[in-house]
Design an enzyme around this catalytic site. Structure first.
Site, PDB file in Angstrom:
ATOM      1  N   PRO A  23       9.286   5.878  -8.778  1.00 28.49           N
ATOM      2  CA  PRO A  23       9.922   5.001 -10.108  1.00 28.49           C
ATOM      3  C   PRO A  23      11.223   5.364 -10.432  1.00 28.49           C
ATOM      4  O   PRO A  23      11.405   6.800 -10.737  1.00 28.49           O
ATOM      5  CB  PRO A  23       8.684   5.310 -10.789  1.00 28.49           C
ATOM      6  CG  PRO A  23       8.072   6.882 -10.478  1.00 28.49           C
ATOM      7  CD  PRO A  23       8.347   6.904  -9.020  1.00 28.49           C
ATOM      8  N   THR A  25      13.640   3.939 -13.512  1.00 24.80           N
ATOM      9  CA  THR A  25      14.214   3.180 -14.796  1.00 24.80           C
ATOM     10  C   THR A  25      15.607   2.778 -14.721  1.00 24.80           C
ATOM     11  O   THR A  25      16.562   3.303 -14.119  1.00 24.80           O
ATOM     12  CB  THR A  25      14.242   4.285 -16.170  1.00 24.80           C
ATOM     13  OG1 THR A  25      12.768   4.509 -16.289  1.00 24.80           O
ATOM     14  CG2 THR A  25      15.057   3.437 -17.087  1.00 24.80           C
ATOM     15  N   GLN A 101       4.461   1.110 -12.763  1.00 16.21           N
ATOM     16  CA  GLN A 101       4.090   2.573 -13.470  1.00 16.21           C
ATOM     17  C   GLN A 101       4.249   1.808 -15.063  1.00 16.21           C
ATOM     18  O   GLN A 101       4.961   1.422 -15.670  1.00 16.21           O
ATOM     19  CB  GLN A 101       5.287   3.530 -13.275  1.00 16.21           C
ATOM     20  CG  GLN A 101       5.147   4.757 -13.913  1.00 16.21           C
ATOM     21  CD  GLN A 101       6.138   5.829 -13.926  1.00 16.21           C
ATOM     22  OE1 GLN A 101       7.219   5.554 -14.405  1.00 16.21           O
ATOM     23  NE2 GLN A 101       5.729   6.813 -13.004  1.00 16.21           N
ATOM     24  N   TYR A 181       6.773  11.804 -21.165  1.00 21.12           N
ATOM     25  CA  TYR A 181       6.490  10.626 -21.804  1.00 21.12           C
ATOM     26  C   TYR A 181       5.044  10.959 -22.439  1.00 21.12           C
ATOM     27  O   TYR A 181       4.694  12.216 -22.496  1.00 21.12           O
ATOM     28  CB  TYR A 181       6.653   9.408 -21.011  1.00 21.12           C
ATOM     29  CG  TYR A 181       7.869   9.197 -20.806  1.00 21.12           C
ATOM     30  CD1 TYR A 181       8.701   8.277 -21.487  1.00 21.12           C
ATOM     31  CD2 TYR A 181       8.650   9.676 -19.497  1.00 21.12           C
ATOM     32  CE1 TYR A 181      10.148   8.083 -21.065  1.00 21.12           C
ATOM     33  CE2 TYR A 181       9.841   9.528 -18.957  1.00 21.12           C
ATOM     34  CZ  TYR A 181      10.573   8.666 -19.928  1.00 21.12           C
ATOM     35  OH  TYR A 181      12.072   8.472 -19.528  1.00 21.12           O
ATOM     36  N   ARG A 229       1.247  10.268 -12.337  1.00 23.42           N
ATOM     37  CA  ARG A 229       2.343  10.798 -12.074  1.00 23.42           C
ATOM     38  C   ARG A 229       2.143  11.917 -13.049  1.00 23.42           C
ATOM     39  O   ARG A 229       1.697  11.891 -14.107  1.00 23.42           O
ATOM     40  CB  ARG A 229       3.564  10.194 -12.534  1.00 23.42           C
ATOM     41  CG  ARG A 229       4.945  11.042 -12.085  1.00 23.42           C
ATOM     42  CD  ARG A 229       5.921   9.962 -11.477  1.00 23.42           C
ATOM     43  NE  ARG A 229       6.319  10.646 -10.223  1.00 23.42           N
ATOM     44  CZ  ARG A 229       7.675  10.757 -10.210  1.00 23.42           C
ATOM     45  NH1 ARG A 229       8.580  10.650 -11.027  1.00 23.42           N
ATOM     46  NH2 ARG A 229       8.250  10.944  -8.872  1.00 23.42           N
TER      47      ARG A 229
END
Ligand SMILES: Cc1cc2nc3c(=O)[nH]c(=O)nc-3n(C[C@H](O)[C@H](O)[C@H](O)COP(=O)(O)O)c2cc1C
Length: 366
Positions: A23, A25, A101, A181, A229
């Protein structure tokens, strides 16, 4: 005989090789969070380059405090869902599967169009400075503390976004419980200083993630691919370690597996970095030992170590970030022994957008 170019499966997804796009961003969506045509081309290019499985960038899940970055895509309304449907169609047509994701920023919020202040578990700001390739915020903002109503809303956000992902045609969803996160903040004694049922010992810190996994499993069915993840490192801190060490991590994975999580996607600065306060094993080595949970490994996988790692982790998939960004046809290059280069950081400067990447390619590669 290559260990990398072997048939593999993730849940019900059939793969002709074991390489996965990690993944990443790209802050390239519309301001309102809809994926763009540029994103369709970007994701399809990996499929055309020989990747059979792509995990999208982190996608925000609700219209309150989950968005982390300006131009981050969301999956919270019909327009965003339609945009993703078109991305998924392009990727499927090009021959690959794609997993979405799902993420919530928590304290790690740089920009959010729905709220001014971040909301998080405790009044704790992330270590270090906000990542400059994702935005312009100079210092982290102290978050407001979430209450049970907020957490209920977030739970509904994750489930709603997973249902939208399924409706958009995605082959599965991955919960972002790594990199600092919100779902990762729950697990961390640095971020999670709560004294209620969501904090304290490992069972308390794991509770919310387990509830999200079970709720998505109930909502999306047992055949929908559902992974998570996980990392100790965050976007701005490579040193954090869970106090419960190796056994605590094994316990987490067993609990997640029993909640019917399908796969775990480990991330560290290197796959085999010794991760725990009390042992010489890496996250990936411990995850490999847990039966009944599929594994994706990540962290500095290169043309130099990919075959060795594939042999060391014979049942795992191998996810690649930066090298895949440089070479969206990395599988073809590996197979044919073509040149492979390291990521030039200027490809992501000043911002990690797809447009900057394309400009970089034009200037540097002609
Ligand atoms: C530009 C960029 C954006 C990233 N965004 C995300 C993200 O949205 N979600 C995530 O879990 N990891 C993200 N990561 C981390 C990567 O998935 C990966 O873990 C990291 O790059 C290490 O793998 P590598 O050594 O193969 O690059 C990002 C990494 C890069 C370089």
């Amino acid at each position: 005989m290559s260990e990398v170019f072997k048939q593999a499966k993730l849940g019900n997804i059939e793969l002709s090789n074991r390489l996965v796009v990690a993944p990443m961003t790209r802050i390239s969506a519309e301001h309102e969070g809809e994926p763009t045509d540029l994103m369709q081309d970007y994701y399809a290019r990996f499929a055309e380059g020989g990747f059979d499985l792509i995990i999208t960038e982190g996608v925000y899940v609700d219209r309150k405090a989950s968005q982390a970055y300006r131009y981050q895509p969301g999956l919270t309304d019909d327009e965003q869902q339609q945009g993703w449907k078109e991305v998924v169609q392009e990727v499927h047509q090009a021959g690959a599967a794609i997993i979405c994701q799902l993420t919530h920023s928590g304290a790690q919020m740089q920009y959010n169009r729905f709220c001014e202040h971040p909301k998080a578990l405790s009044e704790v700001v992330p270590k270090g400075k906000p990542v400059s390739m994702y935005g312009t915020l100079e210092n982290w903002v102290k978050p407001e503390v979430m209450d049970d109503l907020d957490l209920n809303h977030i739970m509904n956000g994750f489930v709603g976004a997973a249902k939208r992902a399924k409706a958009a045609g995605f082959d599965g969803v991955e919960l972002q419980a790594g990199e600092g996160y919100l779902l990762n903040q729950f697990l961390s004694t640095y971020f999670n200083q709560r004294k209620d049922q969501w904090g304290g010992n490992l069972d308390g810190r794991l509770r919310f993630l387990l509830m999200v996994v079970k709720a998505i499993r109930d909502a999306c069915g047992k055949d929908f691919v559902l992974g998570a993840r996980i990392s100790q490192i965050t976007a701005t801190d490579d040193d954090y370690q869970w106090p419960e060490g190796e056994d605590g991590f094994r316990y987490m994975l067993e609990q997640l597996r029993d909640a019917e999580l399908g796969y775990i996607h480990t991330h560290d600065t290197a796959v085999n970095r010794k991760g725990f306060i009390d042992s010489n094993k890496s996250l990936a080595e411990v995850a490999k030992e847990v039966e009944g949970l599929q594994l994706i490994i990540n962290g500095a996988i290169t043309e130099g170590n990919v075959e060795d790692l594939a042999a060391q982790y014979p049942d795992a998939l191998l996810s690649v970030g930066r090298k895949a960004l440089v070479h969206q046809d990395l599988p073809k290059r590996l197979k044919e022994g073509l040149d492979i280069y390291d990521l030039d950081p200027t490809m992501l400067e000043p911002k990690a957008t797809i447009q900057h990447e394309l400009n970089w390619r034009k200037i540097n590669l002609g």
